[in-house]
Design a protein around this motif. Structure first.
Motif, PDB file in Angstrom:
ATOM      1  N   ARG A  23      45.116  44.677  28.415  1.00  0.00           N
ATOM      2  CA  ARG A  23      43.852  43.950  28.498  1.00  0.00           C
ATOM      3  C   ARG A  23      43.929  42.751  27.554  1.00  0.00           C
ATOM      4  O   ARG A  23      43.763  42.890  26.343  1.00  0.00           O
ATOM      5  CB  ARG A  23      42.693  44.871  28.132  1.00  0.00           C
ATOM      6  CG  ARG A  23      42.636  46.126  28.995  1.00  0.00           C
ATOM      7  CD  ARG A  23      41.571  47.092  28.491  1.00  0.00           C
ATOM      8  NE  ARG A  23      41.589  48.345  29.236  1.00  0.00           N
ATOM      9  CZ  ARG A  23      40.783  49.381  28.990  1.00  0.00           C
ATOM     10  NH1 ARG A  23      39.888  49.291  28.015  1.00  0.00           N
ATOM     11  NH2 ARG A  23      40.867  50.486  29.701  1.00  0.00           N
ATOM     12  N   LEU A  24      44.159  41.600  28.114  1.00  0.00           N
ATOM     13  CA  LEU A  24      44.420  40.422  27.293  1.00  0.00           C
ATOM     14  C   LEU A  24      43.169  39.891  26.612  1.00  0.00           C
ATOM     15  O   LEU A  24      43.267  39.058  25.704  1.00  0.00           O
ATOM     16  CB  LEU A  24      45.060  39.331  28.158  1.00  0.00           C
ATOM     17  CG  LEU A  24      46.368  39.734  28.849  1.00  0.00           C
ATOM     18  CD1 LEU A  24      46.935  38.569  29.644  1.00  0.00           C
ATOM     19  CD2 LEU A  24      47.396  40.252  27.848  1.00  0.00           C
ATOM     20  N   SER A  25      42.009  40.372  27.009  1.00  0.00           N
ATOM     21  CA  SER A  25      40.763  39.953  26.353  1.00  0.00           C
ATOM     22  C   SER A  25      40.447  40.797  25.126  1.00  0.00           C
ATOM     23  O   SER A  25      39.484  40.517  24.420  1.00  0.00           O
ATOM     24  CB  SER A  25      39.600  40.055  27.347  1.00  0.00           C
ATOM     25  OG  SER A  25      39.467  41.382  27.844  1.00  0.00           O
ATOM     26  N   PHE A  26      41.257  41.837  24.867  1.00  0.00           N
ATOM     27  CA  PHE A  26      41.014  42.734  23.734  1.00  0.00           C
ATOM     28  C   PHE A  26      41.841  42.283  22.536  1.00  0.00           C
ATOM     29  O   PHE A  26      42.997  41.888  22.662  1.00  0.00           O
ATOM     30  CB  PHE A  26      41.410  44.175  24.092  1.00  0.00           C
ATOM     31  CG  PHE A  26      40.383  44.933  24.874  1.00  0.00           C
ATOM     32  CD1 PHE A  26      39.667  44.338  25.903  1.00  0.00           C
ATOM     33  CD2 PHE A  26      40.132  46.259  24.596  1.00  0.00           C
ATOM     34  CE1 PHE A  26      38.721  45.041  26.628  1.00  0.00           C
ATOM     35  CE2 PHE A  26      39.191  46.991  25.313  1.00  0.00           C
ATOM     36  CZ  PHE A  26      38.486  46.369  26.332  1.00  0.00           C
ATOM     37  N   SER A  27      41.239  42.362  21.360  1.00  0.00           N
ATOM     38  CA  SER A  27      41.982  42.116  20.125  1.00  0.00           C
ATOM     39  C   SER A  27      42.899  43.323  19.879  1.00  0.00           C
ATOM     40  O   SER A  27      42.489  44.464  20.123  1.00  0.00           O
ATOM     41  CB  SER A  27      40.993  41.970  18.966  1.00  0.00           C
ATOM     42  OG  SER A  27      41.667  41.724  17.773  1.00  0.00           O
ATOM     43  N   PRO A  28      44.163  43.128  19.439  1.00  0.00           N
ATOM     44  CA  PRO A  28      44.786  41.880  18.994  1.00  0.00           C
ATOM     45  C   PRO A  28      45.481  41.106  20.117  1.00  0.00           C
ATOM     46  O   PRO A  28      46.100  40.075  19.842  1.00  0.00           O
ATOM     47  CB  PRO A  28      45.817  42.378  17.985  1.00  0.00           C
ATOM     48  CG  PRO A  28      46.275  43.680  18.578  1.00  0.00           C
ATOM     49  CD  PRO A  28      45.042  44.293  19.214  1.00  0.00           C
ATOM     50  N   LEU A  29      45.372  41.557  21.357  1.00  0.00           N
ATOM     51  CA  LEU A  29      46.124  40.903  22.439  1.00  0.00           C
ATOM     52  C   LEU A  29      45.659  39.481  22.693  1.00  0.00           C
ATOM     53  O   LEU A  29      46.460  38.619  23.050  1.00  0.00           O
ATOM     54  CB  LEU A  29      46.007  41.737  23.721  1.00  0.00           C
ATOM     55  CG  LEU A  29      46.788  43.056  23.697  1.00  0.00           C
ATOM     56  CD1 LEU A  29      46.190  44.066  24.641  1.00  0.00           C
ATOM     57  CD2 LEU A  29      48.247  42.817  24.027  1.00  0.00           C
ATOM     58  N   ARG A  30      44.384  39.211  22.501  1.00  0.00           N
ATOM     59  CA  ARG A  30      43.913  37.860  22.810  1.00  0.00           C
ATOM     60  C   ARG A  30      44.413  36.828  21.787  1.00  0.00           C
ATOM     61  O   ARG A  30      44.288  35.622  22.014  1.00  0.00           O
ATOM     62  CB  ARG A  30      42.393  37.812  22.893  1.00  0.00           C
ATOM     63  CG  ARG A  30      41.636  38.141  21.632  1.00  0.00           C
ATOM     64  CD  ARG A  30      40.136  37.845  21.826  1.00  0.00           C
ATOM     65  NE  ARG A  30      39.350  38.287  20.696  1.00  0.00           N
ATOM     66  CZ  ARG A  30      38.672  39.431  20.672  1.00  0.00           C
ATOM     67  NH1 ARG A  30      38.678  40.237  21.717  1.00  0.00           N
ATOM     68  NH2 ARG A  30      37.976  39.760  19.593  1.00  0.00           N
ATOM     69  N   GLN A  31      44.999  37.313  20.661  1.00  0.00           N
ATOM     70  CA  GLN A  31      45.595  36.390  19.708  1.00  0.00           C
ATOM     71  C   GLN A  31      47.075  36.120  19.996  1.00  0.00           C
ATOM     72  O   GLN A  31      47.687  35.266  19.374  1.00  0.00           O
ATOM     73  CB  GLN A  31      45.480  36.947  18.283  1.00  0.00           C
ATOM     74  CG  GLN A  31      44.127  36.664  17.626  1.00  0.00           C
ATOM     75  CD  GLN A  31      43.116  37.751  17.915  1.00  0.00           C
ATOM     76  OE1 GLN A  31      43.425  38.934  17.834  1.00  0.00           O
ATOM     77  NE2 GLN A  31      41.906  37.366  18.248  1.00  0.00           N
ATOM     78  N   ILE A  32      47.654  36.878  20.954  1.00  0.00           N
ATOM     79  CA  ILE A  32      49.107  36.735  21.203  1.00  0.00           C
ATOM     80  C   ILE A  32      49.355  35.506  22.086  1.00  0.00           C
ATOM     81  O   ILE A  32      48.680  35.318  23.080  1.00  0.00           O
ATOM     82  CB  ILE A  32      49.647  38.011  21.880  1.00  0.00           C
ATOM     83  CG1 ILE A  32      49.569  39.179  20.912  1.00  0.00           C
ATOM     84  CG2 ILE A  32      51.090  37.818  22.337  1.00  0.00           C
ATOM     85  CD1 ILE A  32      49.992  40.522  21.487  1.00  0.00           C
TER      86      ILE A  32
ATOM     87  N   ALA B  40      45.214  49.123  26.956  1.00  0.00           N
ATOM     88  CA  ALA B  40      45.992  49.020  28.198  1.00  0.00           C
ATOM     89  C   ALA B  40      45.479  50.010  29.225  1.00  0.00           C
ATOM     90  O   ALA B  40      44.884  51.040  28.879  1.00  0.00           O
ATOM     91  CB  ALA B  40      47.474  49.282  27.927  1.00  0.00           C
ATOM     92  N   GLY B  41      45.736  49.680  30.478  1.00  0.00           N
ATOM     93  CA  GLY B  41      45.355  50.555  31.579  1.00  0.00           C
ATOM     94  C   GLY B  41      43.930  50.321  32.033  1.00  0.00           C
ATOM     95  O   GLY B  41      43.164  49.583  31.408  1.00  0.00           O
ATOM     96  N   PRO B  42      43.568  50.952  33.139  1.00  0.00           N
ATOM     97  CA  PRO B  42      42.224  50.768  33.684  1.00  0.00           C
ATOM     98  C   PRO B  42      41.185  51.582  32.932  1.00  0.00           C
ATOM     99  O   PRO B  42      41.519  52.468  32.142  1.00  0.00           O
ATOM    100  CB  PRO B  42      42.371  51.305  35.112  1.00  0.00           C
ATOM    101  CG  PRO B  42      43.385  52.414  34.963  1.00  0.00           C
ATOM    102  CD  PRO B  42      44.362  51.908  33.929  1.00  0.00           C
ATOM    103  N   VAL B  43      39.933  51.285  33.179  1.00  0.00           N
ATOM    104  CA  VAL B  43      38.862  52.199  32.841  1.00  0.00           C
ATOM    105  C   VAL B  43      38.645  53.077  34.068  1.00  0.00           C
ATOM    106  O   VAL B  43      38.794  52.611  35.204  1.00  0.00           O
ATOM    107  CB  VAL B  43      37.571  51.447  32.437  1.00  0.00           C
ATOM    108  CG1 VAL B  43      37.001  50.637  33.584  1.00  0.00           C
ATOM    109  CG2 VAL B  43      36.533  52.395  31.891  1.00  0.00           C
ATOM    110  N   ALA B  44      38.369  54.360  33.857  1.00  0.00           N
ATOM    111  CA  ALA B  44      38.209  55.305  34.960  1.00  0.00           C
ATOM    112  C   ALA B  44      36.839  55.960  34.878  1.00  0.00           C
ATOM    113  O   ALA B  44      36.323  56.204  33.777  1.00  0.00           O
ATOM    114  CB  ALA B  44      39.294  56.381  34.908  1.00  0.00           C
ATOM    115  N   ALA B  45      36.266  56.244  36.027  1.00  0.00           N
ATOM    116  CA  ALA B  45      35.014  56.998  36.082  1.00  0.00           C
ATOM    117  C   ALA B  45      35.144  58.070  37.144  1.00  0.00           C
ATOM    118  O   ALA B  45      35.828  57.884  38.159  1.00  0.00           O
ATOM    119  CB  ALA B  45      33.831  56.090  36.408  1.00  0.00           C
TER     120      ALA B  45
END
Length: 207
Positions: free
Chosen positions: A198-207, A37-42
């Motif tokens: 991040r819905l493309s990340f496992s396990p979220l993409r299985q929900i 969850a959340g953004p990536v930061a640089a």
């Protein structure tokens, strides 16, 4: 047996580049790549060669209180500092690698001083940078400029996740900052994803 002391990042690379006519030098690092969850930061940081803060290190090796103190020092004493974020929704659209590289490019472009050269943590140098540079594996434990960027990115992102926790307290973002802890996974299982997952990340993409 006595432990081998951990060596701290130093400013030798930057000094060598400066002697060769390359200045200013920016260090760049990103955080949050492996979160659910959340953004990536640089962050991008140009340190003052005559005023490099003591104690700079890879942000992961520093206690939270020391990170916070060094963050304030870097902002106060650095020549230029910038932070950029790429949202969870954009990560889902373009993938985490491209999102990380985009955040780095944005942070570099946001610096108030244009660098002549960049030092970037890792083995992935973003394309289309405004200046030449090099990627350094474990750069945040070798270069003071990259270490400073890692601290700024980590503290800025942690503070953002704490603010998101106020809006979505059920997930405990302020405690795990989006990483896949048992607490976080249990909250997702109970409540489903938030708008910041991040819905493309496992396990979220299985929900």
């Amino acid at each position: 047996m006595p432990q081998t002391p951990v060596s701290l990042p130093d400013f030798r690379r930057e000094k060598r580049l400066r002697r060769n006519g390359l200045w200013p030098i920016a260090g760049i690092d990103e955080v949050g790549r492996g979160c659910l969850a959340g953004p990536v930061a640089a962050a991008a940081v140009i340190l003052d060669p005559s005023d490099v803060p003591d104690g700079l290190d890879d942000s992961k090796r520093l206690p939270a209180a020391m990170r916070e103190a060094l963050y304030e020092e870097i902002l106060a004493r650095g020549l230029a500092v910038a932070v950029a974020f790429v949202s969870a929704a954009d990560i889902d659209q373009i993938n985490i690698r491209q999102a990380s590289l985009t955040a780095m490019r944005r942070a570099l472009a946001a610096l108030a001083i244009a660098p002549s050269y960049v030092l970037i943590d890792g083995n992935d140098l973003p394309a289309d940078l405004a200046c030449p540079g090099e990627a350094i594996i474990k750069g945040d434990s070798l270069s003071a400029s990259i270490a400073a960027a890692s601290i700024v990115a980590k503290v800025a992102r942690d503070r953002l996740m704490t603010r998101l926790c106020s809006a979505h307290p059920a997930y405990g973002f302020s405690r795990h900052v989006g990483y896949a802890t048992p607490e976080h996974l249990a909250a997702i299982a109970k409540h489903g994803p938030s708008p910041y997952h991040r819905l493309s990340f496992s396990p979220l993409r299985q929900i």
